[in-house]
Design a protein around this motif. Structure first.
Motif, PDB file in Angstrom:
ATOM      1  N   CYS A  12      34.654 -44.935 -25.973  1.00  0.00           N
ATOM      2  CA  CYS A  12      34.922 -46.360 -26.194  1.00  0.00           C
ATOM      3  C   CYS A  12      36.325 -46.530 -26.783  1.00  0.00           C
ATOM      4  O   CYS A  12      36.957 -45.576 -27.248  1.00  0.00           O
ATOM      5  CB  CYS A  12      33.869 -46.971 -27.121  1.00  0.00           C
ATOM      6  SG  CYS A  12      34.058 -46.541 -28.869  1.00  0.00           S
ATOM      7  N   ARG A  51      31.503 -39.595 -33.254  1.00  0.00           N
ATOM      8  CA  ARG A  51      31.461 -38.799 -32.028  1.00  0.00           C
ATOM      9  C   ARG A  51      30.534 -37.589 -32.175  1.00  0.00           C
ATOM     10  O   ARG A  51      29.806 -37.234 -31.247  1.00  0.00           O
ATOM     11  CB  ARG A  51      32.869 -38.342 -31.649  1.00  0.00           C
ATOM     12  CG  ARG A  51      33.752 -39.466 -31.128  1.00  0.00           C
ATOM     13  CD  ARG A  51      35.061 -38.940 -30.589  1.00  0.00           C
ATOM     14  NE  ARG A  51      35.287 -39.386 -29.223  1.00  0.00           N
ATOM     15  CZ  ARG A  51      36.226 -38.906 -28.429  1.00  0.00           C
ATOM     16  NH1 ARG A  51      37.005 -37.928 -28.843  1.00  0.00           N
ATOM     17  NH2 ARG A  51      36.373 -39.373 -27.207  1.00  0.00           N
ATOM     18  N   CYS A 110      31.635 -40.025 -26.844  1.00  0.00           N
ATOM     19  CA  CYS A 110      31.959 -41.451 -26.740  1.00  0.00           C
ATOM     20  C   CYS A 110      33.420 -41.644 -26.328  1.00  0.00           C
ATOM     21  O   CYS A 110      34.330 -41.047 -26.908  1.00  0.00           O
ATOM     22  CB  CYS A 110      31.692 -42.151 -28.066  1.00  0.00           C
ATOM     23  SG  CYS A 110      31.857 -43.952 -27.960  1.00  0.00           S
ATOM     24  N   SER A 151      28.376 -48.450 -27.410  1.00  0.00           N
ATOM     25  CA  SER A 151      29.812 -48.531 -27.685  1.00  0.00           C
ATOM     26  C   SER A 151      29.983 -48.694 -29.188  1.00  0.00           C
ATOM     27  O   SER A 151      29.163 -49.334 -29.849  1.00  0.00           O
ATOM     28  CB  SER A 151      30.452 -49.722 -26.961  1.00  0.00           C
ATOM     29  OG  SER A 151      31.798 -49.891 -27.380  1.00  0.00           O
TER      30      SER A 151
END
Length: 455
Positions: free
Chosen positions: A259, A246, A257, A200
């Motif tokens: 997150c 990313r 990603c 994350s």
């Protein structure tokens, strides 16, 4: 068997508290970076009392104990290294060869426990084989690596191409950069237990190293105790834009990603921002990428003051100049260039603009190397807010920054500030590294005990 330590889950607690050790992991295999082969022990990465291996003349050990502990593995590469000497084996080839040797000699059954009763073997690690087959860059690297391994190990000692590519994928996807106390990469390791932990950009845990031993520690309270589902670390450098992070994750780990930091727009409020010209405001004014540049109707959302076209143009010119200099300097900062960038940015860039923070970071480290203590202290203090924004309040980088500021304040005889920074660094490193870490026990605590008696 890889030792993953006693987690708080083993103590029958529901989750983790900030500062808890989630797991401790020894490497399945590890390899010191070749750039440090004449500076550190090949086994424990210490720099003390080094002696060269009489067999290969390639690696060094700090004592007989490390040499003996390493011999089980090194005896299978020593003769090969001697034959190859004085050529240097590429880092990727060495870690790959160590994996192959380990698997051939019983390592395929070795387990890394990430809870008291759940474990992983090397075969359990993700290889992303289908993604690898479509990745031209990685396939090219694999082909080069294969030729090096053929020369180093002999083709007869290599598995078939399909199996070897799967092993290569597991290495690429699951390798950890082993960091020293200043968070510089000094080696590569495969950690079976820790490889279960996901990524994350807003991690609730962090990975730190004591030699080659990996500790995963909670930096926030975590409600649930399953490391595979509820613990997250960062796989990359966090001082990057959302698109950069990313892209790196997609290219290196084959996932997009999702997150909180990547899917919300909050970061866009400051990452590429200019400073509002209103002296009573000084807010961050988000700017678009230059290819999306719109020279009219840009105003500060806080005070509504319109930004002039000349100032917008200056912002983009300074951004281009700064990014060009950053691409030239990479990890090595030149203080005169950094000063030039900072001067151009002054009054134009918001303090949390990512390019300003990156330049401050390079200026800080460069000034330290040049022993310009007052200059480095000035840059380091300016860097604090940027670190807090891009890393977070409980990140090892911020803790290490505070410790450097403590030492700089001690040098320039600012004792009161020195104690302040020492306390801040101590509180973070106690959480991120743990009280048993060598850095905390041997450096942070003695400084604290020495200074605190005077204040």
């Amino acid at each position: 068997m890889t030792y993953a330590g006693r987690s708080t889950m083993d103590k029958k607690r529901k989750g983790y508290k900030r500062g808890d050790t989630i797991l401790i992991d020894k490497p399945f295999v590890h390899a010191l970076k070749s750039t440090f082969k004449n500076e550190k022990c090949d086994y424990c990465y210490s720099e003390d009392n080094l002696s060269r291996c009489s067999g290969c003349q390639y690696i060094l050990y700090c004592n007989r104990t490390c040499q003996k502990l390493s011999w089980t593995e090194h005896k299978r590469e020593c003769a090969r290294m001697k034959k190859m000497y004085p050529k240097i084996l590429p880092d990727a080839a060495r870690i790959m060869s160590k994996i192959l040797i380990k698997l051939k000699n019983g390592g395929s059954t070795e387990k890394g426990y990430y809870t008291s009763n759940r474990s992983r073997t090397f075969k359990d690690l993700m290889s992303h084989y289908p993604d690898l087959k479509e990745d031209a860059h990685r396939l090219e690297h694999f082909s080069t690596l294969y030729e090096v391994l053929k020369e180093y190990m002999g083709e007869v000692n290599l598995p078939n191409a399909v199996e070897l590519l799967g092993i290569y994928g597991r290495m690429c996807i699951n390798a950890f950069n082993i960091l020293d106390d200043n968070l510089n990469t000094i080696g590569t390791g495969i950690y079976l237990a820790a490889s279960v932990i996901n990524h994350s950009c807003v991690p609730n845990a962090t990975a730190t190293f004591d030699g080659t031993t990996l500790r995963i520690g909670a930096v926030t309270d975590i409600e649930y105790s399953d490391p595979e589902l509820h613990v997250f670390i960062s796989y990359l450098e966090l001082m990057q834009t959302t698109s950069e992070r990313r892209s790196e994750l997609q290219n290196n780990y084959y996932f997009l990603c999702q997150c909180l930091r990547c899917v919300t727009n909050y970061e866009q409020n400051f990452v590429n921002s200019m400073l509002c010209g209103n002296s009573n405001c000084q807010a961050a004014v988000p700017m678009k990428n230059k290819q999306e540049e719109v020279l009219d109707s840009i105003s500060c959302s806080k005070c509504l003051e319109k930004i002039s076209e000349d100032k917008i143009k200056t912002f983009y010119d300074v951004t281009d100049f700064t990014e060009f200099q950053l691409s030239r300097m990479k990890d090595i900062g030149y203080l005169d260039v950094c000063k030039m960038c900072l001067e151009k940015q002054n009054g134009i860039f918001h303090p949390n603009n990512i390019n300003r923070v990156k330049i401050l970071d390079l200026a800080f480290e460069s000034a330290i190397k040049m022993e310009q203590w007052k200059e480095s202290l000035k840059y380091g203090i300016l860097l604090i807010d940027g670190y807090r924004v891009y890393y977070n309040e409980w990140h090892p980088s911020l803790g290490v920054l505070y410790m450097k500021l403590f030492k700089l304040c001690s040098i320039v005889e600012n004792s009161e500030s020195a104690v302040k920074y020492l306390k801040k660094g101590m509180s973070i490193l106690k959480v991120t590294h743990g009280e048993d870490h060598r850095l905390y026990k041997n450096e942070v605590l003695p400084y604290y005990k020495e200074l605190i008696q005077y204040f």
